[in-house]
Design a protein around this motif. Sequence first.
Motif, PDB file in Angstrom:
ATOM      1  N   LEU A 209       4.231   5.789  10.994  1.00  0.00           N
ATOM      2  CA  LEU A 209       4.385   4.621  10.675  1.00  0.00           C
ATOM      3  C   LEU A 209       5.912   3.589  11.430  1.00  0.00           C
ATOM      4  O   LEU A 209       6.325   3.088  12.236  1.00  0.00           O
ATOM      5  CB  LEU A 209       3.844   3.696   9.183  1.00  0.00           C
ATOM      6  N   ARG A 210       6.413   5.245  11.223  1.00  0.00           N
ATOM      7  CA  ARG A 210       8.213   4.545  11.876  1.00  0.00           C
ATOM      8  C   ARG A 210       7.829   4.508  13.445  1.00  0.00           C
ATOM      9  O   ARG A 210       8.174   4.044  13.889  1.00  0.00           O
ATOM     10  CB  ARG A 210       8.951   5.482  11.001  1.00  0.00           C
ATOM     11  N   CYS A 211       6.687   5.838  14.005  1.00  0.00           N
ATOM     12  CA  CYS A 211       7.194   5.180  15.654  1.00  0.00           C
ATOM     13  C   CYS A 211       5.911   4.477  15.859  1.00  0.00           C
ATOM     14  O   CYS A 211       6.043   3.851  17.125  1.00  0.00           O
ATOM     15  CB  CYS A 211       5.278   6.516  15.671  1.00  0.00           C
ATOM     16  N   GLN A 212       5.516   3.258  15.026  1.00  0.00           N
ATOM     17  CA  GLN A 212       4.590   1.798  15.433  1.00  0.00           C
ATOM     18  C   GLN A 212       5.793   0.783  14.941  1.00  0.00           C
ATOM     19  O   GLN A 212       5.000  -0.147  14.893  1.00  0.00           O
ATOM     20  CB  GLN A 212       3.966   1.314  14.013  1.00  0.00           C
ATOM     21  N   GLY A 213       7.284   0.949  13.825  1.00  0.00           N
ATOM     22  CA  GLY A 213       8.117  -0.257  14.189  1.00  0.00           C
ATOM     23  C   GLY A 213       8.489  -0.161  11.986  1.00  0.00           C
ATOM     24  O   GLY A 213       8.530  -0.879  11.967  1.00  0.00           O
ATOM     25  N   LEU A 214       6.850   0.478  10.959  1.00  0.00           N
ATOM     26  CA  LEU A 214       7.481  -0.054  10.139  1.00  0.00           C
ATOM     27  C   LEU A 214       7.815   1.333   9.480  1.00  0.00           C
ATOM     28  O   LEU A 214       8.219   2.610   9.616  1.00  0.00           O
ATOM     29  CB  LEU A 214       5.909   0.016   9.734  1.00  0.00           C
TER      30      LEU A 214
ATOM     31  N   SER B 257       9.608   2.276   5.345  1.00  0.00           N
ATOM     32  CA  SER B 257       9.070   1.759   3.840  1.00  0.00           C
ATOM     33  C   SER B 257      10.306   1.255   3.255  1.00  0.00           C
ATOM     34  O   SER B 257      11.283   2.030   3.411  1.00  0.00           O
ATOM     35  CB  SER B 257       8.959   2.802   2.960  1.00  0.00           C
ATOM     36  N   CYS B 258      10.935   0.218   2.963  1.00  0.00           N
ATOM     37  CA  CYS B 258      11.928  -0.188   1.938  1.00  0.00           C
ATOM     38  C   CYS B 258      11.469  -1.296   0.799  1.00  0.00           C
ATOM     39  O   CYS B 258       9.758  -0.776   0.265  1.00  0.00           O
ATOM     40  CB  CYS B 258      12.326  -1.873   2.909  1.00  0.00           C
TER      41      CYS B 258
ATOM     42  N   THR C 215       1.225  -1.607   0.148  1.00  0.00           N
ATOM     43  CA  THR C 215       0.348   0.057  -0.185  1.00  0.00           C
ATOM     44  C   THR C 215       1.319   1.524  -0.190  1.00  0.00           C
ATOM     45  O   THR C 215       1.906   1.090   0.838  1.00  0.00           O
ATOM     46  CB  THR C 215      -1.073  -0.228   1.666  1.00  0.00           C
ATOM     47  N   THR C 216       0.437   2.118  -0.670  1.00  0.00           N
ATOM     48  CA  THR C 216       1.574   3.435  -1.324  1.00  0.00           C
ATOM     49  C   THR C 216       0.286   4.684   0.306  1.00  0.00           C
ATOM     50  O   THR C 216      -0.365   3.893   0.338  1.00  0.00           O
ATOM     51  CB  THR C 216       1.034   3.617  -3.085  1.00  0.00           C
TER      52      THR C 216
END
Length: 702
Positions: free
Chosen positions: A466-471, A473-474, A441-442
Amino acid sequence: MARSTNRSAKDGDSRVDPRELSLEEVLKSYEQPINEEQAWAMCYQCCSWLRVPRPATVTGGVYRVKDPSSILLLRDGTVSPKQESDDTDGPPLPPITERQLVQSLGVAIYQALDWGLDDSEERELSPQLERLIERMAGGNHSLQADSGGGNGTTDEGYSGQEEEEEEGEKGAIRPVCTFSQVMTLCTSRLANPALAPEHYQAVCRALFVETLELQTFLIKIRNAKEMLKKINGEDPQEDQAEIDALKHTDWTRLWVQLMKELRQGVKLKKVQEHEFDTLPTEFSLTPFEMLMQDIRTRKFQLRKVMEDGDIPTRVKRNAHEFILDFIRSRPPLKPASERNLAPPPQEQQSLHERVLAEIKQERKLKPVDSPGSKRYLHLAGKTESAIGKQLGLQKSTVGAIIRKWKTYKTTDNLPRSGAPRKISPSGVKMITRTVSKNPRTTRGDLVKDLQRAGTKVTKPTISNSLRCQGLKSCSARRVPLLKKAHIHACLKFANKHLNDSEDNWVKVLWSDETKMELFGINSTRRVWRRRNAAYDPKNTIPTVKHGGGNIMLWGCFSAKGTGQLHRIKGTMDGAMYRQILGENLFPSARALKMGRGWVLQYDNDPKHTIKATKEWLKKKHIKVLEWPSQSPDLNPIEHLWRELKVQVAKRHSRNLNDLDKICKEEWDKIPPEMCANLVTTTRNYKKCLNSVIANKGFSTKY
């Protein structure tokens, strides 16, 4: 009771003691079968554990007893079978009845009693134990079928009719079908049946503790042989050489003899009416505690003639003394300087002591403002303009500070909440759930989803949430397309070869083909440049269509180094592949000194698996490693292709012939240590198989 066997690193053994041991590990440690008392205890404790109903597991596993490796011995003396989990997509494991469990347990105990003996040898058991094993296994015929040679054939000269006649004369053997019946038979053999649970648990607990002590002792013998110099003898040099010649089997046999002497030593005391019973005290002590009890109770040991003629009497006596020295050193005592005593309990202070304590306390005085501070000037009656001129501040700043003091009674910076979050907690959960279900998902799709829900945000806000949730983008990894059959094949291969020894992988000759492009690796490169200098020739990478041409290469390697590298000219078919093998395979095997019994590995390309190629390999007596399709991550030669392409790209080939020459030069430069590291050193290939199992057959980083 048996104390914990955890030791510190100062004791010379930094291992973490396991919480459980399989019966097969115990047998391998002692290199001899268990004794009859331990066999009785194993039967009783395992049936006692199986008799209690167990809740169904999530994986749907069942408890089975196939061989001694399926019987687990715990530290507290509990014995349980190993659970087999059903984690495959195939049909579930069939349920097993109580009768089948009793029969398989009897066969496993019988194998443990005959462990290490040749097929021509038979151990003589006591009539009671032999009768129990026969009844658990369902008679002599069932026992021989389950624990015999495994080929299902009868002995030569042995007639089935004669066996039936002998059984008819002796009477039919009534099989034991329940756990309670096995426990009743184990209890009836003791002088005091009421102590059966405590006694058999103590026997199993002593077996567990003594096995760990024996493993620690053998490690100490192997890693610290210089301690043997402390043994006193008539000829120290001769004793040292003779004791060093003792093997693992000799040490384990001497250990068992010494434990038997400590546990069943001769006690000089008055004749009693009842026979001396070793239940259950003798089995509840560790070797060190038994030695201390011998000293306290003045237990004497009678010297006897050594029965084993392969070890001299003097060497065996010195070895016994060395084992006793090891047992005495097991409880390490800390130096007095390192012992931490518990603090004494606090006593309630008297009134006089409390008064003295208040007098000794330091008086806290209120701080006094300096003459140049803002608060001092304000309290002195000066205006905001005068204060600002004196301190070099603007009037508005001074006014704000004074108002802050009047409101909060402080001039320090107060904690601030910051800007409110644009996305509510429920919105964060929604976008986290969305990307967890569909990682592709973008951020634009997530912005539209939140906008439809009434929240307007930007793409960077989505990334921060999302970065705060540990996710993060790679870039997605490119892997081969795997079907269900490919996944099952990879998982089956990993489980089958997981416990193979390093010697098996040393015998494998790995082979594969690869394509080498003239213009090297087309990966992203980073450069250091200034602004607006992106298209400076120094900061660009020139490219050509289709890589500027390429060549196909066939190569092979083993744990001992790289084999020959062959350039494939034209389109390779089955005939060309057989020609390549004929010209390069045997010379590579001879150069690498593979010896006899080496195995060839190749993938499932149609040119490799056609009938003509298989017949050619069979005619040449070449063993082939069965290989799953679509599994490049299982082939360690892929790492060598990567290393070859990196090194070739540094040399900037001019044409295809130059590229072929450079490839062969760089291939020969690959050190044998790198090849060994991919297959055997530090068990890298075993890590690869473990990662395949952990990922359930899908592609891995290897």
